[in-house]
Enzyme design. Structure first.
Site, short mmCIF file in Angstrom:
data_model
loop_
_atom_site.label_atom_id
_atom_site.label_comp_id
_atom_site.label_asym_id
_atom_site.label_seq_id
_atom_site.Cartn_x
_atom_site.Cartn_y
_atom_site.Cartn_z
CE LYS A 39 33.41 55.96 28.17
NZ LYS A 39 33.51 55.47 26.83
CB SER A 51 31.46 52.15 26.94
OG SER A 51 32.37 53.15 26.35
CB SER A 67 31.56 54.31 23.55
OG SER A 67 31.62 52.80 23.63
#
Lengths: 473, 488
Positions: free
Chosen positions: B72, B147, B171
């Site tokens: 990420k 996310s 997330s």
């Protein structure tokens, strides 16, 4: 106070700790005279993803300082974020302490009066902004950013400028004795804000004014006295003191308004979620307490029992380096401790002041001072000669060698002294006659005789031989 | 193929690390329509060759040697851009590597690139990225969840077997549920946050997306552990690989009453029923558990996350490394313009809410009250765990929604997190396990449609228990719910 007002004053003091690394990161904190921004790391620069870790040495320094100020340091202590935007702090928040400071509720005695200590807390320092002349930009040096600071706040117990100065001297002496900071105001390592208001005895507190960023004990005293006078004058003509933040104009020796109350920021304090509360238990406190060096009050008491006069003991105990020197000199000196104190607080301090040096910056060693005084005690040189030699000894000369090189040993040669006595008596027969009748007039002969002997004769011996020559003994 | 199968083949030289990485890089490039990768690694091939050389020499290599992974883009990796999905950090190249990433790399994993996310982790859909929305590999008209949108999408699309992500309010779990992958958020403190671009420090936690419980166990075994660089990290021995071998006979599963009601789609309810049946078949016992404070959690979450974010994101001021723009003016003007231009709308909304909640006069009413509510929910969880070993509830009330569907309605978007935020508030470990699909009519279907997930929650530090449960289910179902989007 004759004006009918009393002064109510509290101090906020910032002390920069001399820890090896910064408050919340491991980067070297000793940036003195290094290139700008050479003491930074990803955390200091506020880079994404970096996290603070608490400097344990700084916490222990804070504990020691708190204990020295008779504070409570037990239980949980916590760090908060103080949020404000300014480029001297790359995070745009300062990590400080809010409702759980490391030290709480203490006191310090100054000249027989107890000044309350509200709290002392740890925080990180900001960097420095510089505004080059004539340029339309500013520069930032982050070497200082993140360095360890202790902020302490007193109760409004201080009543005049002298007391404020004495208090600061004592705090400085404590910080130095603990070895947690040089606490030198001239290097910005001890900074002071003064909160001051006036009131008529028995009335409620008046509106307080804060004078910020004072960098000498003298200006603390001066600004306090100036503010008190200004506020009294204002009230006496029917004016009202407003809650302003003031600065101190060193040149004009007066305060000026920096910002008014309306401009005060909302710092949105909240517990720093990156730093869990720290528990300080009794075992940790004890471990720190046993490491604490002797504090000024204890030193003073010790010096008094060693025979020092109260004020000499006080002066020495408040000066970390001087007291260290004093104690070292006593290791080799066999006479009265007071004699060493007299030299240190008298001629030695005088020479240091005249040369704007601290004792540790001079080349005087405790051994050499002890030896110089020992030479007087042994009758090898007179006190007068010793004082003449001091400037050289201050610069590293060894007393015994100096005396030998310059042939300054006191003469005990009776023939030489008697010759000098006769010589002086011959040139002033009327003084001689006078002296024979009035023993006090002898000094009029004694001085010139000593001078003729170059000051090297042993005074007692001269006096004895002179009396004999005058037929007085 | 799972990470461990790949690692085995590489180690036994059935395939080279170089070929493996080349394939992953190619897959990444071919997936550009999904907008997963923000940055493709230029050194991955070199790292793969180095591993091949080590293996050829007979040197010992890590458990994940040669395995391609995706990171990420809020995880700092030395020498690479770390944007956090924000224009604010578009040009930021990190000079250091974060702890979790470093540990994964030390185990031999090779990062093939940094993947998309909602800006600074703020979002539930993967749409709030300055670099465009990530798309769901199962249906490109839908969101992958956020996310950690790119992390989940890269695993679901079969590009990498493992991706690291972060979970602040769901997330990792939410995108896992929307993409049919496993998404695990460990106990707060088990993985170091050093090197994670902070959103809300007291809630942020690094975790992983995978398609096999073995892969997940090895990843957790690798990245968990105390880190002196993170004052909130915990000392705890890792026993994830051992946990794979346990069964779940007599495991006490608590069904969270407040979360399994009518607010859920029939697909989600179907998945819950299916997993309950499976659990009972494996010898687990089911009881109903009540968490009355659950309904306050969403409000509590935003009143804690936003204030922390408002302070954490204050450092992005255009002064040292963040976006500045072509402005001149005084300091305040420059900062304001840089922030106005660098931050996206959702980030600004949260900074404003957070600043407000911390302001004098509002602190007690909002932030302080939220902290109390947080303590309350943590206590309710602790009490529930006196009687059960794990809790079961949905990961999200529905399957993946359409891109744009909730963009104009922040509150309905926030409601997507209704089942996940409580876990972060209480600091607990949780996992989303895919357990079937929702078909075009919205009904549960064991093999067709959009993936739906169920969520297991364990007591603090009992992260390993989640691996045991997941592995038991995976074995019992022949991993039928753990396929990639492309193989369906």
């Amino acid at each position: 106070m004759s004006s009918g007002f009393e002064t109510v004053c509290g101090l906020e003091i910032h002390i920069q700790l001399s820890t090896r690394s910064k408050m919340f990161s491991s980067v070297d904190a000793n940036y003195f005279s290094d290139a700008p921004n050479s003491h930074t790391d990803p955390f200091t620069l506020g880079l994404p993803g970096t996290l603070p870790t608490i400097n344990k040495a700084a916490v222990e320094d804070g504990m020691m300082f708190g204990l020295a100020l008779n504070c409570d340091v037990s239980g949980f202590t916590q760090f908060h974020r103080k949020n404000y935007f300014y480029p001297d702090s790359p995070h745009n928040y300062q990590i400080s302490q809010y409702d759980r400071p490391i030290a709480r509720d203490g006191w310090l005695e100054v000249n027989g009066k107890r000044i309350g200590i509200t709290r002392a807390h740890l925080e990180n320092d900001a960097g420095k902004l510089m505004h080059p002349n004539g340029e339309n930009f500013s520069l930032v040096d982050l070497n200082r950013a993140g360095c360890c600071l202790i902020e302490m706040v007193t109760e409004p117990d201080i009543t005049d400028g002298e007391q404020a100065k004495a208090f600061l001297q004592k705090v400085q002496a404590i910080a130095q004795a603990l070895g947690i900071s040089d606490a030198r105001p001239e290097e910005g390592k001890m900074r002071c804000d003064v909160n001051v208001s006036v009131r008529r005895p028995g009335e409620a507190f008046g509106t307080k004014v804060e004078v910020k960023n004072l960098n000498s004990f003298r200006s603390v005293g001066k600004s306090l006295e100036y503010e008190v006078e200004r506020q009294i004058r204002l009230i006496n003509v029917g004016g009202r003191v407003t809650q302003d933040t003031m600065g101190w104009d060193e040149g004009g020796q007066k305060t000026f308004v920096m910002r008014t109350k309306e401009g005060e920021a909302d710092y949105r304090y909240f517990p720093d979620p990156d730093l869990p509360p720290l528990e300080i238990d009794e075992a940790w406190i004890e471990a720190v307490r046993v490491k604490m060096p002797r504090l000024p009050d204890a030193k003073k008491a010790d010096y008094v029992t060693r025979g020092l006069k109260e004020n000499d003991a006080e002066t020495l105990s408040l000066n970390m380096q001087l007291s260290k020197f004093f104690e070292a000199a006593l290791e080799t000196y066999r006479g009265e401790a007071q004699t060493v104190a007299n030299w240190l607080n008298g001629d030695v301090s005088g020479w240091l002041n005249a040369n704007e040096l601290e004792i540790q910056d001079s080349k005087l060693s405790p051994e050499n001072l002890s030896s110089l005084i020992g030479l007087i005690d042994a009758g090898t040189i007179s006190g007068k000669i010793a004082k003449d030699l001091l400037p050289d000894v201050m610069q590293g000369a060894i007393p015994v060698q100096l005396v030998k090189e310059r042939g300054l040993e006191q003469t005990t040669d009776v023939g030489e002294i008697e010759a000098a006595i006769l010589e002086v008596m011959n040139v002033s027969p009327d003084v001689v006659e006078n002296a024979k009748k009035n023993p006090k007039a002898i000094n009029a002969l004694f001085g010139p005789i000593m001078k003729a002997l170059g000051g090297k004769a042993k005074p007692d011996l001269v006096r004895e031989l002179l009396n004999r020559a005058l037929g007085l003994s | 193929m799972t990470a461990l199968e790949l690692a085995h083949r590489i180690k036994t030289r059935q395939v080279s690390a170089e070929e493996t990485i080349l394939q992953a890089l190619q897959d990444a490039k071919h997936s550009s329509d999904l907008n997963i990768f923000l940055h493709i690694s230029e050194t991955a091939i070199l790292e793969a060759r180095a591993i091949d050389v080590s293996i050829a020499k007979g040197e010992t290599v890590g458990a994940l040697a040669g395995v391609p992974v995706a990171l990420k883009d809020n995880l700092c990796v030395r020498g690479t851009r770390t944007t956090a999905g924000s224009k604010m950090l578009e040009d930021f190249v990190s000079p250091y590597t974060g702890t979790a990433v470093q540990k994964l790399l030390n185990a031999g994993a090779i990062s093939i690139g940094k993947v998309n996310l909602d800006e600074f982790g703020m979002g539930s859909s993967g749409e709030n990225s300055a670099f465009g929305a990530t798309k769901n590999p199962w249906d490109t008209s839908r969101v992958p969840g956020g996310s950690s949108s790119g992390s989940a999408a890269s695993v679901a699309a079969g590009i990498v077997p493992i991706a690291l992500g972060t979970d602040t309010g769901g997330s990792l779990r939410l995108p896992a549920a929307f993409t049919g992958t496993l998404g695990m958020k460990p106990t707060y403190g088990r993985v170091s946050r050093y090197g994670v671009v902070s959103y809300a420090s007291s809630l942020d936690q690094v975790g992983a997306i995978a398609r096999s419980s073995h892969d997940l166990a090895v990843t957790m075994q690798t990245i968990c552990g105390h880190d002196p660089k993170d004052a909130t990290s915990l000392e705890q021995e890792n026993t994830f690989t051992v946990a794979l071998e346990r069964d779940i006979r007599d495991l006490r599963v608590g069904i969270v009453k407040e979360a399994v009601g009518a607010g859920n789609s029939s697909g989600v309810l179907g998945a819950l029923e299916a997993v309950k049946t499976q659990l009972e078949q494996l010898g687990a016992t089911l009881t109903e558990i009540s968490l009355p404070s659950l309904e306050t959690c969403l409000a509590t979450y935003y009143l804690i996350a936003c204030p922390e974010a408002s302070s954490n994101l204050a450092r992005y001021d255009g002064m040292i490394y963040s976006h500045r723009g072509n402005f001149s003016g005084d300091i305040n003007e420059t900062m304001m313009k840089a922030r106005g231009e660098g931050f996206g709308a959702e980030v600004k909304r949260r900074i404003l809410m957070g600043t407000y909640a911390l302001s004098s006069g509002y602190y007690d009413a909002y932030y302080s009250k939220a902290l109390k509510a947080r303590t309350l929910i943590a206590r309710e969880f602790a009490k529930a765990f006196e009687n059960v070993d794990v809790l079961l509830m949905p990961t999200a009330p529905s399957a993946a929604f359409k891109i744009g569907e909730k963009s104009d309605d922040p509150v309905s978007m926030y409601l997507t997190d209704v089942d996940t935020v409580a876990v972060n508030l209480a600091g607990l470990p949780a996992i989303s396990v895919p357990f079937g699909f929702e078909d075009a009519r919205g009904a549960y279907n064991p093999s067709l449609g959009l993936p739906v997930g169920v969520q297991f929650i364990a007591p603090a530090l009992q992260d390993e228990r989640l691996i045991t449960v997941t592995h038991a289910l995976e074995r019992a179902t022949n991993a039928m719910f753990l396929k990639t989007a492309t193989s369906s």
